[in-house]
Motif scaffolding. Structure first.
Motif, PDB file in Angstrom:
ATOM      1  N   HIS A  63      95.738  52.502 -18.543  1.00 38.48           N
ATOM      2  CA  HIS A  63      96.553  53.575 -17.966  1.00 38.48           C
ATOM      3  C   HIS A  63      96.333  53.733 -16.465  1.00 38.48           C
ATOM      4  CE1 HIS A  63      98.169  55.231 -21.759  1.00 38.48           C
ATOM      5  NE2 HIS A  63      97.005  54.868 -22.281  1.00 38.48           N
ATOM      6  N   PHE A  64      95.095  53.698 -16.002  1.00 39.43           N
ATOM      7  CA  PHE A  64      94.819  53.831 -14.579  1.00 39.43           C
ATOM      8  C   PHE A  64      95.293  52.578 -13.837  1.00 39.43           C
ATOM      9  CE2 PHE A  64      90.966  56.957 -14.884  1.00 39.43           C
ATOM     10  CZ  PHE A  64      91.790  57.858 -15.517  1.00 39.43           C
ATOM     11  N   THR A  65      95.665  52.744 -12.584  1.00 35.42           N
ATOM     12  CA  THR A  65      96.189  51.610 -11.806  1.00 35.42           C
ATOM     13  C   THR A  65      95.371  51.343 -10.552  1.00 35.42           C
ATOM     14  OG1 THR A  65      97.770  53.160 -10.789  1.00 35.42           O
ATOM     15  CG2 THR A  65      98.555  51.850 -12.651  1.00 35.42           C
ATOM     16  N   GLY A  66      94.225  51.984 -10.386  1.00 35.75           N
ATOM     17  CA  GLY A  66      93.360  51.737  -9.247  1.00 35.75           C
ATOM     18  C   GLY A  66      92.240  50.773  -9.592  1.00 35.75           C
ATOM     19  N   PRO A  67      91.354  50.467  -8.630  1.00 31.49           N
ATOM     20  CA  PRO A  67      90.209  49.585  -8.912  1.00 31.49           C
ATOM     21  C   PRO A  67      89.301  50.208  -9.956  1.00 31.49           C
ATOM     22  CG  PRO A  67      90.009  50.621  -6.743  1.00 31.49           C
ATOM     23  CD  PRO A  67      91.386  50.923  -7.226  1.00 31.49           C
ATOM     24  N   LEU A  68      88.832  49.374 -10.871  1.00 36.41           N
ATOM     25  CA  LEU A  68      88.092  49.918 -12.013  1.00 36.41           C
ATOM     26  C   LEU A  68      86.988  48.955 -12.441  1.00 36.41           C
ATOM     27  CD1 LEU A  68      89.674  51.760 -15.007  1.00 36.41           C
ATOM     28  CD2 LEU A  68      88.107  49.868 -15.452  1.00 36.41           C
TER      29      LEU A  68
END
Length: 591
Positions: free
Chosen positions: A495-500
């Protein structure tokens, strides 16, 4: 022929008691009767006994599988009786790999195998319980969730009916009863009645711990408070600290000091020692005045309010943040709200401890949520809040063999004193939950999975969309977590679209998080390249022994924060927020 020691319980029972033993037994029974009478007298004035839920789905069996299970049971039962008959009543080891031959710590005492009577009972129980569970799996004509519920209920039944749970069928209890002339049963009765009085199963010696003394003892001050939370700032231990502070949001389902146990286990103390300015939110346990609180309140007047207060106090643009369990779910929603408002820069990084945002595979807790359970929750929440003891009982049920029956045997039947264990003390230190928030959490997230649906949840009138979260995130899951299963935690990455960065830690929901570097326990897994699923991650991940905490601090330090002197507002109470009281504050001690 069985050795003499293995026959000790039954042989001793058949011996004629002496006069002295009979007098001792009479005295023992008299004191036990007195305890029961006194407890009954106290109960006469009480009216707070809660109703018990029941799961009674109709049973329809898939014929072929049912027949196969029946045939296997008949064959295994006949083989069991043949083994005992051939041995002329002597112990006969179960074949390796068979149900009765599996290791089970409930039957670790040698007498469960060396004594023919107890060995037969053990093997028969294991055979029947396996049969009942397999029979449950053949149920047809119900949806998968109801089938899960049925198996869960059957597992609870077979665990409860274990011969180890009853005094006359447990050789350890028989032996202890003979050795102590029944004193173990009197001690156990005293433990049981005390638990009935407080409405909660005891797991540890509570007198060994005091919050603020040997728990939640990291030095600091409460620098801000609202009717919802207190904000604790901890005293720095380094001359310089990273400019960006850290705010920890613990779950309000439990007390915050799971992250601040004894100093050598404390994540808070460890983080302070790494040169971070650490703040902790201490939530107020709900009472009737909080009956109308909803998720918006925890996000707007909880997380965002605390973030803004810390930014203002230290005159910084952003904060590092941690959300544990339900507070991690709430942190995710908060990040989505900030992104929608164009305020995402307020949070420089987000760390999630065993948190879920997509509840499609939420494990046993999700399986338990249905309309009947929700009706029961409404009944139990009539005062405007749910008593935390009901939540504790629910979590105990999820691991009934370890968290219920193990203690029934040790403390009720064997009469053992409780051992001091800080984690179990915390586990029993329950908090109350606001009724409206709790109901919505169960329905909107666990049942309907609205947070994972773009626009499915609105906060303060703003639709929440998790894909808008681009905040750098560190996601930790526990490999053996039964509350937030790793498959469910993994879905944050979808779901998240940033660096992870995703980290899979050894152990479960608590021990997987509270694993300090000095303990030398467990391990964790990381991957150097992105994976599209948890299965792929586990294939390519690299295992590292010990705690994942150093990996996390390395990740935090990669943000290349400048360091600033640990003085003025960096010291609790020395800035624009004067100290209200010493940490850990009043809220963590309120009941």
């Amino acid at each position: 022929m069985a050795d003499q020691d293995s026959n000790a319980p039954l042989a001793t029972l058949s011996a004629m008691p002496t006069l002295e033993q009979m007098q001792q037994w009479t005295n023992t029974l008299g004191r036990a009767q007195q305890l029961v009478l006194e407890h009954a007298a106290n109960l006469a004035t009480r009216t707070d006994t809660p109703p018990a839920p029941a799961i009674t789905p109709e049973l329809l069996f898939e014929p072929e599988t049912f027949a196969r299970v029946q045939a296997d049971f008949a064959k295994d039962s006949l083989a069991l009786w043949e083994r005992f008959a051939e041995a002329a009543g002597q112990p006969a080891p179960a074949p390796e790999g068979s149900v009765a031959g599996r290791k089970d710590r409930r039957f670790a005492d040698p007498q469960w195998q060396s004594h023919p009577f107890f060995d037969m009972m053990r093997q028969s129980y294991l055979l029947v319980s396996d049969y009942l569970l397999r029979l449950t799996d053949t149920v047809d004509g119900v949806d998968p969730k109801h089938k899960q519920q049925l198996r869960f209920a059957m597992q609870g039944v077979v665990d409860a009916l274990s011969p180890s749970n009853f005094p006359i069928t447990n050789p350890q209890v028989i032996q202890k009863t003979i050795e102590t002339n029944g004193e173990n049963l009197v001690s156990g009765l005293r433990h049981m009645l005390a638990d009935m009085d407080k409405g909660q199963l005891t797991h540890t010696d509570g007198s060994a711990f005091t919050v603020g003394v040997n728990l939640a003892a990291t030095p600091g001050k409460v620098v801000y408070e609202t009717p919802l939370y207190q904000l604790i700032q901890y005293e720095p231990t380094t001359k310089k600290v990273l400019e960006t502070p850290l705010i920890i949001f613990p779950p309000w389902i439990n007390r915050f000091y799971i992250l601040d146990l004894a100093p050598h286990k404390s994540f808070v103390k460890w983080a302070v020692d790494q040169g971070l300015t650490v703040f902790m939110v201490s939530w107020k346990s709900a009472d009737a005045s909080m009956k109308d609180l909803v998720w918006d309140d925890y996000i707007l007047r909880g997380l965002i309010d605390a973030i803004d207060r810390v930014r203002e106090l230290l005159d910084v643009e952003s904060v590092h943040s941690i959300g544990y369990c339900v507070a991690g779910t709430t942190l995710a929603a908060t990040l989505a709200l900030l992104a929608a408002r164009g305020e995402a820069d307020k949070v420089r990084s987000a760390t999630f401890f065993t948190a879920q945002v997509d509840f499609r595979e939420a494990g046993d807790l999700g399986m338990l949520i249905d309309d009947e359970v929700l009706k029961l929750v409404d009944q139990l929440s009539a005062p405007g809040y749910l008593d935390g003891r009901y939540m504790a009982a629910t979590f105990n049920m999820l691991r009934g063999r370890d968290l219920i029956w193990n203690y029934v045997v040790d403390n009720y039947l064997l009469g053992k004193d409780y051992a001091p264990f800080d984690l179990l003390y915390w586990n029993g230190d329950t908090t109350n939950l606001p009724a409206r928030w709790h109901r919505a959490y169960l329905t909107d997230l666990y049942r309907d999975n609205l947070l994972a649906t773009p626009g499915g949840v609105q906060i303060d009138g703003t639709p929440i969309e998790l894909h808008r979260v681009k905040t750098p995130s560190y996601v930790q899951a526990g490999r053996e977590d039964h509350i937030a299963p790793p498959k469910s935690v993994w879905k944050i990455t979808e779901h998240f679209t940033g660096p992870l960065r995703f980290v899979l830690a050894g152990s479960g929901h608590i021990a997987g998080v509270i694993n300090p570097p000095g303990s030398g326990k467990y391990q964790y897994w990381t991957a150097d390249k992105a994976a599209v699923s948890l299965e792929e991650f586990t294939r390519i991940a690299r295992e590292t022994p010990g705690s994942w905490w150093p990996d996390w601090i390395d990740w935090i330090q990669d943000f290349t924060d400048p360091k600033v002197p640990a003085k003025h507002a960096r010291r609790p109470g020395k800035g624009s927020m004067p100290a209200i009281e010493d940490a850990p504050g009043r809220y963590v001690k309120s009941r």
